[in-house]
Each structure stands twice: as C-alpha cells, then as structure tokens.
Design a protein around this motif. Structure first.
Motif, PDB file in Angstrom:
ATOM      1  N   THR A 382       0.921  -1.059  -0.074  1.00 28.63           N
ATOM      2  CA  THR A 382       0.042  -0.031   0.134  1.00 28.63           C
ATOM      3  C   THR A 382       0.774   1.129   0.053  1.00 28.63           C
ATOM      4  OG1 THR A 382      -1.780  -1.151   1.304  1.00 28.63           O
ATOM      5  CG2 THR A 382      -1.867   1.335   1.313  1.00 28.63           C
ATOM      6  N   VAL A 383       1.941   1.258   0.854  1.00 24.71           N
ATOM      7  CA  VAL A 383       2.903   2.346   0.831  1.00 24.71           C
ATOM      8  C   VAL A 383       3.622   2.636  -0.406  1.00 24.71           C
ATOM      9  CG1 VAL A 383       4.779   3.206   2.021  1.00 24.71           C
ATOM     10  CG2 VAL A 383       3.211   2.189   3.585  1.00 24.71           C
ATOM     11  N   ILE A 384       3.931   1.441  -1.179  1.00 21.61           N
ATOM     12  CA  ILE A 384       4.651   1.721  -2.384  1.00 21.61           C
ATOM     13  C   ILE A 384       3.620   2.343  -3.523  1.00 21.61           C
ATOM     14  CG2 ILE A 384       5.781   0.589  -4.493  1.00 21.61           C
ATOM     15  CD1 ILE A 384       7.566   0.784  -1.849  1.00 21.61           C
ATOM     16  N   GLY A 385       2.324   1.714  -3.421  1.00 24.23           N
ATOM     17  CA  GLY A 385       1.288   2.385  -4.385  1.00 24.23           C
ATOM     18  C   GLY A 385       1.219   3.831  -4.082  1.00 24.23           C
ATOM     19  N   ILE A 386       0.977   4.179  -3.069  1.00 23.17           N
ATOM     20  CA  ILE A 386       0.985   5.658  -2.777  1.00 23.17           C
ATOM     21  C   ILE A 386       2.012   6.654  -3.092  1.00 23.17           C
ATOM     22  CG2 ILE A 386       0.811   7.266  -0.769  1.00 23.17           C
ATOM     23  CD1 ILE A 386      -0.663   5.256   0.915  1.00 23.17           C
ATOM     24  N   THR A 387       3.110   5.889  -2.934  1.00 26.46           N
ATOM     25  CA  THR A 387       4.518   6.412  -3.488  1.00 26.46           C
ATOM     26  C   THR A 387       4.597   6.544  -5.046  1.00 26.46           C
ATOM     27  OG1 THR A 387       5.498   5.628  -1.426  1.00 26.46           O
ATOM     28  CG2 THR A 387       6.995   6.658  -3.087  1.00 26.46           C
TER      29      THR A 387
END
Length: 459
Positions: A382-387
C-alpha cells in the motif's frame, strides 16, 4: 537435489490424503487463470494499440499470447518431476520445480525474481483499484456538476480502504480457500471487459468512422516515439502474467485425469478467451479515440456518460482486483511462511492456531505468524502504491521485469533439463534463438518503461 526432496514429495502426498483433497477441475483452473490474466493490464491495451498502430498493435497482443501459451505448456509438464527410483513427485510451486530441475543456485535466483514479481503485481493491482475508486467519484461529479467542473480527489483514502480489505482477506490459509473469490473475480473481469468493448463500439458507431492509423500516434521526436513503443510492449507483456502462479493453480487440480492435461486444456481456453477480449478492447478503444486514446480505457477522457455504467464497470474492476491481489499474494505468503516454519519448526508463534467465532460469520482459525507477516506485507504494498501511483508506467516496468525470466528463460531451461536436449541440435538452436529474441524485446520494453516511470515521478 536428489532423493531427499523426492521423498518429501511422497510423504506430502501420503499426508494429503488424510488432511485435504485437491478438488479443482478445468473450470476452476480457468477461473483462477482468467482472474490472474485479465487484470489491470487490459485497461491499457487501447493505449498500447494507439502507440503501435493498427498492424503492430494487434500483432503484439497475439505474439505475447502465443509465447505465454507455449510457456504454459512447458510449465505444465514440469509439475511432475520424473525420477526412476521414486516415481514422479509433485512440484507444488514454480520455485520447487526450478529447484528440482535446475538446482539450488538457480532456485535462489528464481526466488528473488519471483518474489519481486509477485510483489510488483500486487502493487500494480493496488494502484489500479485506487484509480477505479477515484473514477467512480469523478464520473458522479461530472454527471452532477458538468464536465467543466474541477473534480479532483486524493488517492490516499482509497489506498487505505483497499489495504484494509486485503489485510482481512489475506488471513485465508491458502489458495484453495479462495476459489470462490477467483470465480467472482473472473465474472467481474468479463463484465468490465464487455463494458469497455461495448463503449468502444458505441463511440465508433456514434462518430461514424474508425480513428487511428497504421503506424500509431505520431510524436515530436523519434526518441519519444521509441520510448512510448517500448512502454506499450511492456504493458502488453504485463497483460499475460500468470506463469508465476501456474503451478500453484495446477496443484489445486484433482487427478485423474493427469494434472498437466487438465492444466493445458484450461490454459488454452483461458488464453484464447482473454486474447479475444484484449483484441476487442484494445482495437475498439483505439478506433473510438484515435490519438486521444487514454492510458486507462475506463477512467480516461471521453467515458463520462452513461455515468452509472462507468460506475458499475469500475466497481467490477475493484472486485476483480481484490481477488487478483489474493491470487498473486497467496503463493508469496505460502513460500515465505514455509521457509520460516522450516527454520523454526517448534515455535508456538509460528505453529499455533487459535479459533475465533464472531457474530454472523463462521468460526475461523487465526495464526499469529500469518496475521503479522501478511498484515506487514499489505501495508508495504500500500505504501509503495501511494508513493508511485502511475498506472501505465508501473505496469510497463512490471511487464519488463516479469516476462522474460519467468515466462521464457526458466521454462526453456527446465525443458532442456528434463528432456535431455543436447547442445547444438535443431531443437536446442531454435529454443536458444527464441530465448534471445524474447530477451531483447523484453529489455527494450523494460528500459523505456523505467525511463517513463522516472519522468512521471519528476513531473
């Protein structure tokens, strides 16, 4: 890599008869495959055809489909590893097959590649589901306030919702427990593919002519055109990613008939059906929009009305990607947890199961390792997708990373090993040429897609 692993296979099969039965058939396999294949990649195919043109675009789709099906047939035959002393042992995963056929060094290299690939696929699905959620809000906004309205929404909230859903679903013990989810997801993939195809046809009929050209969209420079072509090839490669989960799907099949026969039949049906969908969605999307073809067919310019149909199509995408995320996550979970369990076989945190019963739902088993590891993984993706929330660029990079090593190199090398193909024979030379050509195409796609991702991040 000789007797010990094969003996382990035998012990596992004897244990299986008392613990669980494999009940899958050709149609459950088709559902799994379609869930895995028809994903976010289908939404970019109209854009890909627009970059390549009317000749090269459809040819590229069929080319990658043929390679994927050939690779699938090779992998199906690697499910059972022949051994004259102990008989054919089951390879429950792609990584096991590589280890048995090619040895420990190849298995370690493969393990790194496939874990990166599975992780990248789930990141791509996270991004796409978020884009679809935002598209539902935008289509409602445009319908209520007009197409000139400023309908901008933050993505973070949608990322967090998708992540929360995946944390819950990830507690399913293995891929056998989510067959129902794959069936639902496969139905959803057909639904939004039909809608995308239908909207493209409607646009062509409304405008009265077919847009596009034989060479695709023109650009201001040759370098930019080459970059867009390479990214389009990466996107198409990403649209056929299921080699990474083929053996996990094959391991759900009952026998007799033999698993490889059932899986080859399921693969042929699935790839044929999905390729027809791809050609229709990609072709009619380009025919409808020409040089203005959006990167994501259902969330780009032009498809604001009928808004309720756009909402339904994007809802279907979200449901499908919920299932697709699990289909690609479960093999990664199983591999990581198996390694941890083997290293600490008597640890209560890893082994103990706790029974929970909540109102209105059946009782379920919860494992602390499963809860902690899988929750951390979902948070990470999820964090990678937001980034990096860039649809076309991300799936292009993932297509470039995944396609050659997992769809071409390892299946061919295992085929050489199992069939004892001698060097410089006709078959050896043809497969080597096949491997080299695919490597060059994949590297071309990867380099252009990485450059596109960097440019998108800098903008």
């Amino acid at each position: 890599m000789g007797e010990a692993p094969l003996l382990l296979h035998k012990e596992e099969e004897e244990e299986e008869s008392f613990v669980t039965m494999r009940t899958g058939n050709v149609w459950t396999a088709v559902a799994h495959i379609i869930t895995g294949v028809i994903g976010s990649g289908v939404l970019s195919l109209a854009w890909c055809v627009a970059q390549l043109g009317w000749i090269a675009g459809p040819f590229a789709i069929v080319f990658f489909a043929a390679i994927t099906l050939t690779s699938a047939f090779l992998l199906c035959d690697c499910y059972r590893t022949p051994d004259p002393e102990h008989g054919p042992g089951r390879n429950r995963s792609y990584s096991e097959a590589v280890a048995m056929s090619l040895g420990a060094k190849s298995a370690r290299a493969f393990g790194v590649i496939i874990q990166i690939s599975l992780c990248g696929l789930t990141v791509a699905y996270t991004i796409t589901s978020t884009i679809s959620k935002r598209a539902i809000q935008k289509s409602n906004c445009y319908h209520n306030e007009g197409h000139e309205a400023t309908c901008e929404y933050s993505d973070t909230y949608f990322f967090l919702i998708f992540g929360a859903v995946q944390i819950v679903l990830s507690q399913a013990p293995d891929i056998n427990n989510i067959q129902w989810l794959s069936i639902v997801a496969a139905i959803m993939s057909f639904a939004y593919s039909f809608i995308g195809f239908g909207l493209g046809v409607a646009q062509v009929i409304e405008k009265g002519h077919v847009k596009g050209s034989l060479t695709g969209i023109g650009t201001s420079s040759g370098i930019e055109k080459m970059r867009l072509i390479s990214q389009a090839l990466g996107d198409i490669a990403f649209a056929y990613p299921y080699s990474v989960i083929l053996m996990e799907i094959q391991d759900t099949l009952k026998s007799p008939p033999s698993e490889n026969q059932t899986m080859k039949k399921a693969s042929t049906i699935s790839i044929t059906v999905t390729t027809i969908f791809y050609l229709l969605c990609g072709g009619f999307g380009y025919a409808a929009f020409g040089d203005a073809t959006p990167g994501n067919l259902l969330t780009g310019f032009g498809f604001y009305e009928p808004y309720w149909l756009i909402d339904f199509a994007n809802a279907c995408i979200i449901i499908h990607l919920v299932g697709g995320y699990q289909l690609y996550s479960q093999p990664l979970f199983a591999n990581a947890e198996r390694r941890i369990s083997d290293k600490y076989p008597y640890n209560g945190f890893i082994k103990n199961e706790f029974s929970f019963k909540l109102p209105l739902i059946p009782a379920f088993q919860l494992n602390l390792l499963r809860l902690c590891f899988r929750t951390a993984y979902v948070v990470f993706t999820t964090v990678i997708g937001i980034t990096f929330p860039y649809f076309n660029e991300v799936i292009g990079v993932m297509g470039g990373i995944i396609f050659w090593p997992l769809t071409i190199y390892f299946p061919v090398e295992m085929y050489f090993k199992q069939r004892n193909v001698e060097a410089w024979t006709k078959k050896w030379v043809m497969l080597r040429i096949f491997t080299i050509v695919c490597f060059l195409v994949t590297m071309f796609a990867l380099v252009g897609s990485i450059e596109g991702l960097i440019s998108a991040k800098m903008r």
